[in-house]
Design a protein around this motif. Structure first.
Motif, PDB file in Angstrom:
ATOM      1  N   HIS A 671     -13.582  -9.434 -32.833  1.00  0.00           N
ATOM      2  CA  HIS A 671     -12.958  -9.900 -31.603  1.00  0.00           C
ATOM      3  C   HIS A 671     -11.503 -10.258 -31.885  1.00  0.00           C
ATOM      4  O   HIS A 671     -11.110 -10.484 -33.030  1.00  0.00           O
ATOM      5  N   LEU A 672     -10.745 -10.332 -30.821  1.00  0.00           N
ATOM      6  CA  LEU A 672      -9.323 -10.643 -30.920  1.00  0.00           C
ATOM      7  C   LEU A 672      -9.158 -12.160 -30.971  1.00  0.00           C
ATOM      8  O   LEU A 672      -9.017 -12.817 -29.940  1.00  0.00           O
ATOM      9  N   THR A 673      -9.177 -12.705 -32.185  1.00  0.00           N
ATOM     10  CA  THR A 673      -9.093 -14.149 -32.376  1.00  0.00           C
ATOM     11  C   THR A 673      -7.682 -14.535 -32.828  1.00  0.00           C
ATOM     12  O   THR A 673      -6.822 -13.681 -33.068  1.00  0.00           O
ATOM     13  N   GLU A 674      -7.443 -15.841 -32.959  1.00  0.00           N
ATOM     14  CA  GLU A 674      -6.143 -16.316 -33.430  1.00  0.00           C
ATOM     15  C   GLU A 674      -5.871 -15.842 -34.854  1.00  0.00           C
ATOM     16  O   GLU A 674      -4.730 -15.533 -35.206  1.00  0.00           O
ATOM     17  N   ASP A 675      -6.903 -15.792 -35.664  1.00  0.00           N
ATOM     18  CA  ASP A 675      -6.717 -15.307 -37.034  1.00  0.00           C
ATOM     19  C   ASP A 675      -6.287 -13.848 -37.033  1.00  0.00           C
ATOM     20  O   ASP A 675      -5.411 -13.442 -37.815  1.00  0.00           O
ATOM     21  N   VAL A 676      -6.893 -13.061 -36.163  1.00  0.00           N
ATOM     22  CA  VAL A 676      -6.521 -11.642 -36.075  1.00  0.00           C
ATOM     23  C   VAL A 676      -5.069 -11.508 -35.629  1.00  0.00           C
ATOM     24  O   VAL A 676      -4.296 -10.729 -36.199  1.00  0.00           O
ATOM     25  N   VAL A 677      -4.692 -12.284 -34.616  1.00  0.00           N
ATOM     26  CA  VAL A 677      -3.322 -12.223 -34.114  1.00  0.00           C
ATOM     27  C   VAL A 677      -2.332 -12.668 -35.185  1.00  0.00           C
ATOM     28  O   VAL A 677      -1.183 -12.230 -35.200  1.00  0.00           O
ATOM     29  N   SER A 678      -2.748 -13.509 -36.091  1.00  0.00           N
ATOM     30  CA  SER A 678      -1.870 -13.976 -37.165  1.00  0.00           C
ATOM     31  C   SER A 678      -1.800 -12.984 -38.317  1.00  0.00           C
ATOM     32  O   SER A 678      -0.728 -12.705 -38.849  1.00  0.00           O
ATOM     33  N   VAL A 679      -2.946 -12.435 -38.697  1.00  0.00           N
ATOM     34  CA  VAL A 679      -3.010 -11.594 -39.902  1.00  0.00           C
ATOM     35  C   VAL A 679      -2.539 -10.171 -39.630  1.00  0.00           C
ATOM     36  O   VAL A 679      -1.773  -9.595 -40.417  1.00  0.00           O
ATOM     37  N   PHE A 680      -2.978  -9.586 -38.521  1.00  0.00           N
ATOM     38  CA  PHE A 680      -2.706  -8.171 -38.270  1.00  0.00           C
ATOM     39  C   PHE A 680      -1.220  -7.821 -38.254  1.00  0.00           C
ATOM     40  O   PHE A 680      -0.811  -6.843 -38.882  1.00  0.00           O
ATOM     41  N   PRO A 681      -0.370  -8.580 -37.511  1.00  0.00           N
ATOM     42  CA  PRO A 681       1.053  -8.203 -37.509  1.00  0.00           C
ATOM     43  C   PRO A 681       1.683  -8.247 -38.891  1.00  0.00           C
ATOM     44  O   PRO A 681       2.460  -7.365 -39.254  1.00  0.00           O
ATOM     45  N   ALA A 682       1.362  -9.288 -39.668  1.00  0.00           N
ATOM     46  CA  ALA A 682       1.951  -9.409 -41.003  1.00  0.00           C
ATOM     47  C   ALA A 682       1.486  -8.275 -41.905  1.00  0.00           C
ATOM     48  O   ALA A 682       2.286  -7.678 -42.644  1.00  0.00           O
ATOM     49  N   GLY A 720      -6.339  -1.564 -32.028  1.00  0.00           N
ATOM     50  CA  GLY A 720      -6.400  -0.881 -30.742  1.00  0.00           C
ATOM     51  C   GLY A 720      -7.729  -1.093 -30.047  1.00  0.00           C
ATOM     52  O   GLY A 720      -7.779  -1.324 -28.825  1.00  0.00           O
ATOM     53  N   THR A 721      -8.800  -1.029 -30.809  1.00  0.00           N
ATOM     54  CA  THR A 721     -10.126  -1.253 -30.224  1.00  0.00           C
ATOM     55  C   THR A 721     -10.256  -2.667 -29.668  1.00  0.00           C
ATOM     56  O   THR A 721     -10.760  -2.876 -28.554  1.00  0.00           O
ATOM     57  N   LEU A 722      -9.770  -3.635 -30.440  1.00  0.00           N
ATOM     58  CA  LEU A 722      -9.857  -5.018 -29.990  1.00  0.00           C
ATOM     59  C   LEU A 722      -8.983  -5.266 -28.768  1.00  0.00           C
ATOM     60  O   LEU A 722      -9.375  -5.991 -27.842  1.00  0.00           O
ATOM     61  N   VAL A 723      -7.805  -4.663 -28.750  1.00  0.00           N
ATOM     62  CA  VAL A 723      -6.892  -4.858 -27.619  1.00  0.00           C
ATOM     63  C   VAL A 723      -7.466  -4.212 -26.363  1.00  0.00           C
ATOM     64  O   VAL A 723      -7.356  -4.775 -25.260  1.00  0.00           O
ATOM     65  N   LEU A 724      -8.079  -3.029 -26.513  1.00  0.00           N
ATOM     66  CA  LEU A 724      -8.687  -2.382 -25.344  1.00  0.00           C
ATOM     67  C   LEU A 724      -9.783  -3.252 -24.741  1.00  0.00           C
ATOM     68  O   LEU A 724      -9.898  -3.368 -23.515  1.00  0.00           O
ATOM     69  N   ARG A 725     -10.576  -3.874 -25.599  1.00  0.00           N
ATOM     70  CA  ARG A 725     -11.609  -4.775 -25.090  1.00  0.00           C
ATOM     71  C   ARG A 725     -10.966  -5.929 -24.326  1.00  0.00           C
ATOM     72  O   ARG A 725     -11.416  -6.317 -23.237  1.00  0.00           O
ATOM     73  N   TRP A 726      -9.920  -6.463 -24.872  1.00  0.00           N
ATOM     74  CA  TRP A 726      -9.243  -7.584 -24.225  1.00  0.00           C
ATOM     75  C   TRP A 726      -8.622  -7.149 -22.901  1.00  0.00           C
ATOM     76  O   TRP A 726      -8.730  -7.856 -21.892  1.00  0.00           O
TER      77      TRP A 726
END
Length: 1119
Positions: A671-682, A720-726
């Motif tokens: 799922h698109l969590t805060e950890d994902v939003v923090s880790v993925f861009p970096a 992309g998969t997580l963002v599409l779900r969101w």
């Protein structure tokens, strides 16, 4: 550079040595200046050079300087030794504090019995010997006969010396208990040690330094440059060290340059550089000159120097017995090390003589403990026997020399190179150890004279000099020394460049060294260069930690590669390193350093997480990217000179190391969590930079191949998969809000200035909030996710416009049904044949129960005109702000692409301006429909009675269009007051079209009560002009061209009403025949229009024709 400084700071031994050196320099400065009125030398010392300043109490000297009295150095030395018996005190503690000599924890409980009385402590030998108030006892005289014979400590003949008188004396005596400090103690370079066997006799660095100077004097003596300075010349001399302390470096340079001329001057410079006391220098010179007496024709450099000095220098030339014993021990150790312990060739038959030599050396040392007469006799006999044995051992042809031609007092090369190393150390400036002295060229020329004694060749010289320079660089961190060391390494000839004799000689120079891996047998070059190579490899193996800038790293790498090239010619090294190329060696440096640096980052991240509250993996990716940037900018330009794709190799390795840490997290994401939003861009930013580094560094076309080696994180796919779900979840929420907003809409203007409904504002708010949240997701995205967002928003506006249109009444509900066609009632003939159109019209009229006369507004739900205008304004608000929303989304997406370089997509996507085409079409269609509905409702519903029912009834002249202008103007003003300016023309155009439709309804389907004559056409034309000018409104209304185009269709009908009946009948007949063959009428009208014009003609001929041809009933027969 910083790393070396840190090592120096953290090394307590080096700090201690530096403090000791500075202490001696300061004491020398105080004693040589005017701070102390008088300085009284201790017994046996003539000048400060004969005094060991390490044993002088600083507190005593400072107290004498404060009082301005005379300073007795013997008292200062005694006070120093007294203070060493007790712990150091800062004189700030309590009087109740005390120190325990024993370990209190190991001693158990304290004793219960009273302590014994304190015995009288006899003063130590050192204290007795240094005390000016106590004379020697008889037993003391026996122990120190030489001192007793020379002077008594209680003697009144002790001279009181002032500072001005110090230089007037001949410095022919050594300091008492001298521990001469070498300024170049190499404790901070403990990991840079020659791979040579240790010396078994315990010879110290000071011993080697002093012996090296003796060899230098012998080599100079062979050239005839050895003289003993006279007292007159001695008075003119100044200590070089003191000169530098008393004057600036620039001023002193000229003085030294003037003094250091010729062999005598350079020898004096070497003495100062090697820190040899003048007394020792003069004693050695005299000893060497005395050794040459009776040896006519023999060179001084062929003497067995330690043996000759032992024979020619007597005990009386030393200030005390201790100094003499120390000096003698050094000479004996040198003989043992050189002739026995480290011989190049085996003794063979001389093995017995080697044992005898050891015995003689022991006896000579033992003689000092015997009574004077016995000891002197034993020493003399042993020296005579030692000369016979040592000469035989020293003259062995170890290096192919003819026996007797060269006397090699040191047979093995271990001592030789260590002696030569001490000589080479004199090239460094005394005050600035990171610089070479100005006389370096003269010193190098002088040192060549020692080559014959020490067996030095050109290869050995360059190797030793490179070693000395490199080690001094490690100590001082001075990059200039590193460059000099590289120059010397480049001068070392390769194997094929050496002569056959030198190759044979170097081949014989082997050493066996014990290491952790066992005993190793090393060649000469390996002994010197392997430690440098290991040091360089160690630093280069963690270059991120050891080098903060590129120049030093570049020089270190150059040194490592030059040494590697030299060592590859050595047999064992060539065998082990045969398969390792320079590129592979660079890869090993990069691999090792990257791993060390990454390990440090992992440790740092754990500490940073608590401080920054960021996800550890995000910090790890950020810090790893910084590491790669630093690596690429600072270090790779250097390493790439020897490995073209070093940067790509570094990037690949870091990508792999970081991937190992990231993989468990990436695999577990759902799922698109805060950890994902923090880790993925970096992580994605780091991966993109890795690709950029590989692409920019691989200019030979290997970028694609290296990129294929990457085990991609696939962050974009996962993200992309997580963002599409969101996005799908958010769009569902948006649709719910749209439904809710449209249900709650009351179609009341938001404000007088904002004449639209509040629902569209709410819809835009929720859409923009969703867009903001979308772009707030800093995770990697593809165009597919953006396209999905566009489709969802587009659908939301389509749903909104659909809901508005659905609430409109049907046009059939507000437009009355067409009346039945009838003919003029005075005609009686009816044609038997009735057309299909007539029958259909009659049938529909009979079936439709709704007649215009009985219609009421309560039967259907018709919106008020202001409500329709607000809906139009709302739809216009929607479509006008849609472009702004679309531009904003694309602009933010473009910035995101340029910032993140996502997939290298082109920001000018072909679909950029077509993203909301569906909603644009639906909104425009809704606006057109409402505009049309508004006009139709106004004419056919609001003004139905005045317009549709009463116009031109009972005749044209009695009911003209002029009476409708005021009602039309009132309605039009109402519309223009509410409608927004951009929609005004569209609404008025709809009103014009509805007005013309109403007029055509009156002219063609006006019902049985409307009958027209050809003469009415002129009045109708006038009415049409009135209607046209009303909508043009003198230029303030619709454009004239638009109105003319709309009016044209009505003008055609009016023209037909002006035609004669016969002409209309003939045209209808011809038109009926022509339509069967695809033609048309002459008057330009269709048969339906012609038929309806005839039905409204007040004419018997027309009535008869309609009756006869179409069986149309008379007006009076229709209810």
């Amino acid at each position: 550079m910083e790393n070396l400084d840190e090592e120096k700071k953290e090394n307590p031994v080096e700090l201690l040595q530096r403090y000791r050196r500075d202490r001696c320099v300061l004491l020398n400065f105080i004693l040589s200046g005017s701070l102390v009125k008088k300085v009284v030398m201790p017994p046996g010392a003539i000048s400060l050079d004969d005094v060991d300043l390490d044993q002088v109490s600083v507190d005593h000297v400072l107290n004498c300087a404060k009082k301005g009295g005379m300073l007795e150095l013997s008292e200062a030395i005694r006070e120093y030794h007294d203070s060493t018996l007790f712990p150091h005190m800062n004189n700030a503690g309590s009087m109740d504090e005390f120190f325990l000599v024993t370990n209190s924890e190991a001693c158990g409980s304290p004793p219960r019995r009273p302590p014994p009385p304190v015995p009288a402590v006899a003063p130590s030998t050192i204290l007795r010997s240094l005390s000016p108030s106590q004379s020697f006892q008889s037993e003391e005289v026996d122990e120190l006969p030489s001192v007793a014979e020379s002077t008594s400590f209680n003697s009144k003949q002790v001279q009181e010396l002032t500072v001005d008188d110090i230089d007037d004396f001949d410095d022919d005596l050594e300091e008492i208990d001298s521990h001469t400090y070498s300024r170049r103690v190499l404790n901070d370079a403990a990991d840079l040690v020659l791979l040579l066997p240790s010396l078994g006799t315990g010879i110290t660095d000071d011993d080697i330094r002093e012996t090296a100077y003796e060899i230098l004097l012998a080599a100079a003596g062979a050239s005839g440059g050895l003289i003993v300075p006279s007292k007159d010349k001695k008075k003119e001399k100044k200590s070089r060290l003191m000169s530098k302390l008393r004057s600036s470096k620039n001023e002193n340079a000229a003085t030294i340059s003037q003094q250091s001329h010729g062999l005598v001057g350079i020898l004096e410079t070497m003495r100062v550089q090697m820190e040899i006391p003048e007394g020792m220098d003069i004693r050695t010179r005299k000893g060497l000159l005395n050794a040459m007496v009776g040896k006519g024709g023999k060179r001084m450099d062929s003497l067995l120097i330690p043996l000759e000095l032992l024979c020619c220098i007597s005990r009386s030339e030393f200030s005390d017995k201790k100094s003499y014993i120390k000096w003698q021990k050094r000479q004996l150790n040198m003989l043992e090390e050189g002739l026995v312990n480290h011989a190049v060739v085996g003794f063979g038959e001389s093995g017995r003589k080697a044992s005898e030599l050891r015995v003689l050396l022991a006896k000579i040392e033992e003689s000092e403990s015997l009574p004077p007469s016995t000891g002197e006799l034993q020493r003399t006999e042993c020296l005579r026997s030692l000369r016979e044995i040592s000469s035989t051992l020293a003259e062995r042809p170890a290096r192919g020399d003819l026996t007797g031609e060269v006397c090699h007092f040191v047979d093995g090369y271990y001592i030789n190179v260590k002696l030569y190393e001490k000589l080479l150390l004199s090239v460094f400036d005394v005050l600035d150890e990171g610089k070479l002295t100005e006389e370096v060229e003269e010193i190098m020329e002088l040192l060549k004279s020692t080559w014959r004694i020490l067996g030095i060749t050109e290869t050995i010289h360059h190797t030793c000099y490179a070693w000395v320079l490199f080690r001094q660089f490690v100590i001082t961190g001075e990059q200039g020394l590193l460059q000099h060391a590289i120059d010397q390494l480049n001068r070392i000839p390769l194997k094929e460049q050496r002569g056959s004799q030198e190759r044979s000689h170097l081949k014989s120079l082997l050493s066996r060294v014990e290491t952790d891996k066992g005993v190793l047998e090393l060649t000469f070059l390996q002994s010197f260069l392997v430690p440098i190579q290991k040091w360089a490899d160690k630093r280069l193996g963690d270059y991120h930690q050891n080098f903060t800038e590129g120049s030093m790293m570049e020089k270190t790498l150059t040194a490592a590669m030059v040494i590697r090239r030299l060592l590859l010619e050595e047999p064992d090294m060539a065998m082990h390193s045969l398969q390792v190329t320079d590129s592979e060696q660079v890869e090993s440096y990069v691999s090792s350093s990257i791993k060390y640096a990454f390990a440090r980052i992992v440790q740092d991240v754990d500490a940073m997480t608590d401080a920054t509250h960021e996800h550890p993996l995000a910090l790890l990716a950020e810090q790893t990217k910084k590491l790669l940037k630093k690596d690429f900018v600072i270090y790779m330009p250097i390493l790439s000179q020897r490995h073209r794709t070093a940067a790509a190799f570094s990037a690949l390795l870091l990508h792999k190391l970081c991937g190992v840490k990231l993989k468990p997290f990436l695999d577990a994401v759902e799922h698109l969590t805060e950890d994902v939003v923090s880790v993925f861009p970096a992580a994605d930013s780091f991966e993109q930079y890795v690709i950029e580094v590989i692409t920019s560094s691989c200019k030979d076309g290997s970028a694609e191949a290296n990129c294929k080696k990457l085990n991609m994180y696939k962050i974009e796919t996962i993200s992309g998969t997580l963002v599409l779900r969101w996005v799908n979840a958010q769009l569902g929420r948006v649709l719910n809000w749209v439904e809710r907003a449209i249900q709650q809409e009351r179609w009341i203007p938001v404000s007088p200035q904002q004449r639209h409904g509040s629902s569209i504002v709410e819809v835009y708010r929720i859409v923009e909030e969703t867009v903001d949240q979308f772009f707030a997701l800093k995770v990697p995205m593809r165009f597919g996710e953006l396209h999905s967002l566009f489709r969802g928003i587009d659908n939301a506006f389509q749903v909104y416009s659909k809901h508005i249109v659905e609430k409109l009444a049907s046009k059939d509900d507000i437009v009355p049904p067409l009346p039945i066609l009838t003919r003029y009632s005075k005609e009686i003939g009816i044609k038997a044949f009735v057309k299909k159109e007539f029958r259909d019209s009659m049938r529909d009229s009979l079936k439709d129960p709704r007649l215009s006369e009985v219609r009421k507004s309560t039967d259907i739900n018709v919106l008020e005109t202001p409500t329709l205008c607000i809906q139009l304004n709302t739809l216009y608000y929607a479509i006008s702000h849609l472009s702004k929303l679309e531009d904003s989304i694309w602009e933010r997406w473009t910035r995101r692409i340029h910032h993140g370089k996502l997939n290298g997509q082109n920001s000018k996507n072909p679909a950029q301006r077509d993203s909301f085409d569906g909603s644009r079409k639906d909104i425009n269609a809704a606006i057109s429909r409402i505009c049309e509905f508004t006009g139709t409702k106004t004419i056919f519903w609001d003004l139905r009675e005045a317009f549709i029912e009463n116009l031109y009834r009972p005749s044209v002249s009695q009911s003209r269009l002029e009476v409708l202008v005021d009602p039309l103007d009132t309605v039009l003003n109402q519309l223009c007051d509410v409608i927004v300016e951009p929609l005004r023309d569209r609404v008025v155009t709809g009103f014009l079209q509805a007005s013309l439709d109403g007029l055509l309804r009156v002219l063609l389907d006006g019902g049985p009560s409307r009958l027209f004559l050809p003469s009415d056409a002129k009045l109708m034309e006038e009415d049409l002009e009135v209607l046209k000018e009303f909508f043009i409104s003198g230029g303030d209304g619709l454009p004239r061209g638009v109105v003319e185009n709309q009016v044209a269709r009505v003008r055609q009908v009016i023209m037909l009403h002006g035609c004669e009946t016969r002409e209309l009948i003939d045209d209808l007949k011809s038109a009926s025949e022509m339509e069967m063959h695809g033609g048309g009428s002459k008057l330009g009208a269709d048969t339906k229009t012609l038929l309806r014009v005839l039905c409204h003609r007040s004419d018997s001929e027309a009535s008869q024709f309609l009756k006869k041809q179409f069986k149309i009933p008379k007006s009076s027969s229709v209810p």
